[in-house]
Design a protein around this motif. Structure first.
Motif, PDB file in Angstrom:
ATOM      1  N   ASP A  63      10.610 -19.727 -20.960  1.00  0.00           N
ATOM      2  CA  ASP A  63       9.980 -18.417 -21.013  1.00  0.00           C
ATOM      3  C   ASP A  63       9.850 -17.895 -19.578  1.00  0.00           C
ATOM      4  O   ASP A  63       8.976 -18.324 -18.822  1.00  0.00           O
ATOM      5  CB  ASP A  63       8.596 -18.538 -21.671  1.00  0.00           C
ATOM      6  N   ASN A  64      10.741 -16.984 -19.215  1.00  0.00           N
ATOM      7  CA  ASN A  64      10.764 -16.429 -17.866  1.00  0.00           C
ATOM      8  C   ASN A  64      10.088 -15.056 -17.869  1.00  0.00           C
ATOM      9  O   ASN A  64      10.569 -14.121 -18.502  1.00  0.00           O
ATOM     10  CB  ASN A  64      12.205 -16.300 -17.369  1.00  0.00           C
ATOM     11  N   ARG A  65       8.974 -14.930 -17.145  1.00  0.00           N
ATOM     12  CA  ARG A  65       8.158 -13.716 -17.177  1.00  0.00           C
ATOM     13  C   ARG A  65       8.204 -13.021 -15.823  1.00  0.00           C
ATOM     14  O   ARG A  65       7.708 -13.557 -14.822  1.00  0.00           O
ATOM     15  CB  ARG A  65       6.708 -14.081 -17.539  1.00  0.00           C
ATOM     16  N   GLU A  66       8.816 -11.830 -15.799  1.00  0.00           N
ATOM     17  CA  GLU A  66       8.917 -11.027 -14.582  1.00  0.00           C
ATOM     18  C   GLU A  66       7.925  -9.865 -14.683  1.00  0.00           C
ATOM     19  O   GLU A  66       8.231  -8.800 -15.209  1.00  0.00           O
ATOM     20  CB  GLU A  66      10.353 -10.499 -14.420  1.00  0.00           C
ATOM     21  N   TYR A  67       6.700 -10.105 -14.180  1.00  0.00           N
ATOM     22  CA  TYR A  67       5.604  -9.153 -14.357  1.00  0.00           C
ATOM     23  C   TYR A  67       5.146  -8.505 -13.046  1.00  0.00           C
ATOM     24  O   TYR A  67       4.073  -7.905 -12.983  1.00  0.00           O
ATOM     25  CB  TYR A  67       4.395  -9.860 -14.985  1.00  0.00           C
ATOM     26  N   SER A 104       3.584 -13.409 -12.655  1.00  0.00           N
ATOM     27  CA  SER A 104       4.940 -13.798 -13.041  1.00  0.00           C
ATOM     28  C   SER A 104       5.052 -15.322 -13.003  1.00  0.00           C
ATOM     29  O   SER A 104       4.517 -15.972 -12.094  1.00  0.00           O
ATOM     30  CB  SER A 104       5.965 -13.188 -12.094  1.00  0.00           C
ATOM     31  N   THR A 138       7.629 -18.886 -14.753  1.00  0.00           N
ATOM     32  CA  THR A 138       8.628 -19.433 -15.666  1.00  0.00           C
ATOM     33  C   THR A 138       8.053 -20.687 -16.297  1.00  0.00           C
ATOM     34  O   THR A 138       7.685 -21.630 -15.587  1.00  0.00           O
ATOM     35  CB  THR A 138       9.938 -19.768 -14.940  1.00  0.00           C
ATOM     36  N   ASP A 174       8.116  -4.057 -17.043  1.00  0.00           N
ATOM     37  CA  ASP A 174       8.302  -5.486 -16.808  1.00  0.00           C
ATOM     38  C   ASP A 174       9.230  -6.046 -17.880  1.00  0.00           C
ATOM     39  O   ASP A 174       9.439  -5.429 -18.940  1.00  0.00           O
ATOM     40  CB  ASP A 174       6.963  -6.217 -16.855  1.00  0.00           C
ATOM     41  N   ASN A 175       9.784  -7.223 -17.624  1.00  0.00           N
ATOM     42  CA  ASN A 175      10.698  -7.824 -18.597  1.00  0.00           C
ATOM     43  C   ASN A 175      10.468  -9.316 -18.695  1.00  0.00           C
ATOM     44  O   ASN A 175       9.836  -9.938 -17.835  1.00  0.00           O
ATOM     45  CB  ASN A 175      12.154  -7.516 -18.226  1.00  0.00           C
ATOM     46  N   GLN A 176      10.994  -9.871 -19.767  1.00  0.00           N
ATOM     47  CA  GLN A 176      10.763 -11.275 -20.087  1.00  0.00           C
ATOM     48  C   GLN A 176      11.944 -11.781 -20.904  1.00  0.00           C
ATOM     49  O   GLN A 176      12.460 -11.081 -21.780  1.00  0.00           O
ATOM     50  CB  GLN A 176       9.458 -11.385 -20.887  1.00  0.00           C
ATOM     51  N   GLN A 177      12.412 -12.996 -20.593  1.00  0.00           N
ATOM     52  CA  GLN A 177      13.504 -13.602 -21.344  1.00  0.00           C
ATOM     53  C   GLN A 177      13.052 -14.989 -21.800  1.00  0.00           C
ATOM     54  O   GLN A 177      12.504 -15.759 -21.008  1.00  0.00           O
ATOM     55  CB  GLN A 177      14.770 -13.741 -20.493  1.00  0.00           C
TER      56      GLN A 177
END
Length: 342
Positions: free
Chosen positions: A37-41, A48, A50, A321-324
């Motif tokens: 879970d990679n969180r780019e906040y 942010s 990972t 923001d995005n998250q993968q």
């Protein structure tokens, strides 16, 4: 968990397996959960990170009869890149009793929250509990029919000592769906009491929230595998008793849309209203307006195995923001009758 505790669990396994009791069945279950879970906040100035690792949870136990069972096991976490120089980073014990009869289920002990209390809206209970607190330690009662279900639970998160606080979560959730339309609700309260030896400046705190919605399930009316739409109210409650005798109750509007077709899914969650301070909730809901879009793709789905990608976009405070994320779950179970032949 130290070596002595792990040895106790293993010894308990062996004790249960070697029991020779009439009218009983040995049951076993193994659950694996892998996650990235990679969180780019950074754009919204939130944290942010990972989260990358896996959990494995074996259980073994006795089914005493048609209604009662005991289980014992553990849930072990290893985060990739861990610098602890240990085989496992953290082990949570799994020890519980379950009673299931007619439409009722009852649990007491330390038991998995999976499929019981893992579907709360993120605004109330953030999804990181699936990574770092996989068990409920307390009690749960569930009643379910074809049209109605209700779950009440108590999760004891810390017992009071001279230096440790007494904290627990209490909640209930349910859904009524007689046809296309449905009513749903989720609620919980976090109780944060003091340690045995008072800490200066620390006060007893109550914090929680509720979300109630009315919606439509159109899954059988379209070509899609699933299509639901709902809208309702979300509000939180907070009180620090020595400072105020009244609760702060910010509120707002929330809506949800979920659609899936074969291996693909899309979900949109929108919130507008006052900002919230829910200790166990997602930090995005501190803002007055927030929209989240989740695009899912499930390339692996075979019997008890499922692997899913989720690409998330967070529109908040004028930022994107995005998250993968990727999740892999595998579950296998079995049983063996150990009744003595007459």
């Amino acid at each position: 968990m130290n070596t002595k505790k792990l040895s106790f669990i293993i010894l308990s396994f062996l004790t249960i397996i070697n029991l020779k009791v009439k009218s009983q069945t040995i049951e076993a279950n193994l659950n694996y959960f892998g996650f990235m879970d990679n969180r780019e906040y950074a754009r919204s100035f939130r944290y942010s990170q990972t989260i990358f690792g896996n959990r494995i949870s074996p259980e073994v136990g006795l089914k005493l009869d048609s209604f009662n069972r005991f289980r014992i096991g553990f849930n072990a976490l290893y985060e990739f890149g861990s610098q602890k120089n240990t085989f496992i980073d953290k082990i949570d014990p799994v020890i519980y009793y379950e009673h299931e009869k007619n439409n009722w289920q009852f649990f007491i002990g330390s038991f998995p929250r999976l499929n019981l209390v893992d579907n709360y809206p993120r605004g109330l209970i953030r999804d990181t509990l699936n990574y770092y607190r996989p068990n409920i330690e307390g009690m749960l009662v569930k009643y379910q029919t074809k049209k109605f279900k209700e779950t009440v639970w108590l999760d004891w998160t810390s017992r009071q000592t001279a230096n440790d606080k007494e904290t627990f979560l209490f909640g209930f959730s349910g859904k009524y769906q007689p046809g296309i339309f449905f009513l749903s609700h989720y609620a919980f309260m976090f109780h944060n009491a003091g340690a045995g030896i008072p800490i200066p400046g620390d006060f007893l705190q109550d914090n929680g929230g509720l979300q109630a919605e009315i919606g439509m399930d159109l899954s059988r009316k379209t070509f899609l595998d699933s299509l639901t739409l709902s809208g309702g109210v979300m509000f939180s409650i907070e009180r620090t008793r020595a400072i105020s005798s009244s609760f702060d109750t910010p509120a707002g509007f929330v809506s949800n849309l979920y659609a899936s077709y074969r291996k693909f899914s899309v979900q949109n969650t929108f919130y507008a209203g006052e900002g919230h301070h829910i200790i166990y909730g997602d930090s995005f809901y501190t803002s007055k307006s927030y929209d989240r879009i989740d695009l899912g793709y499930t390339p692996i789905k075979y019997k008890n195995l499922e692997g899913k990608f989720v690409f998330s976009y967070h529109i908040v405070d004028g930022a994107l923001d995005n998250q993968q994320a990727f999740f892999l779950r595998y579950n296998i179970s079995g049983k063996k009758d150990i009744r003595k032949k007459q």
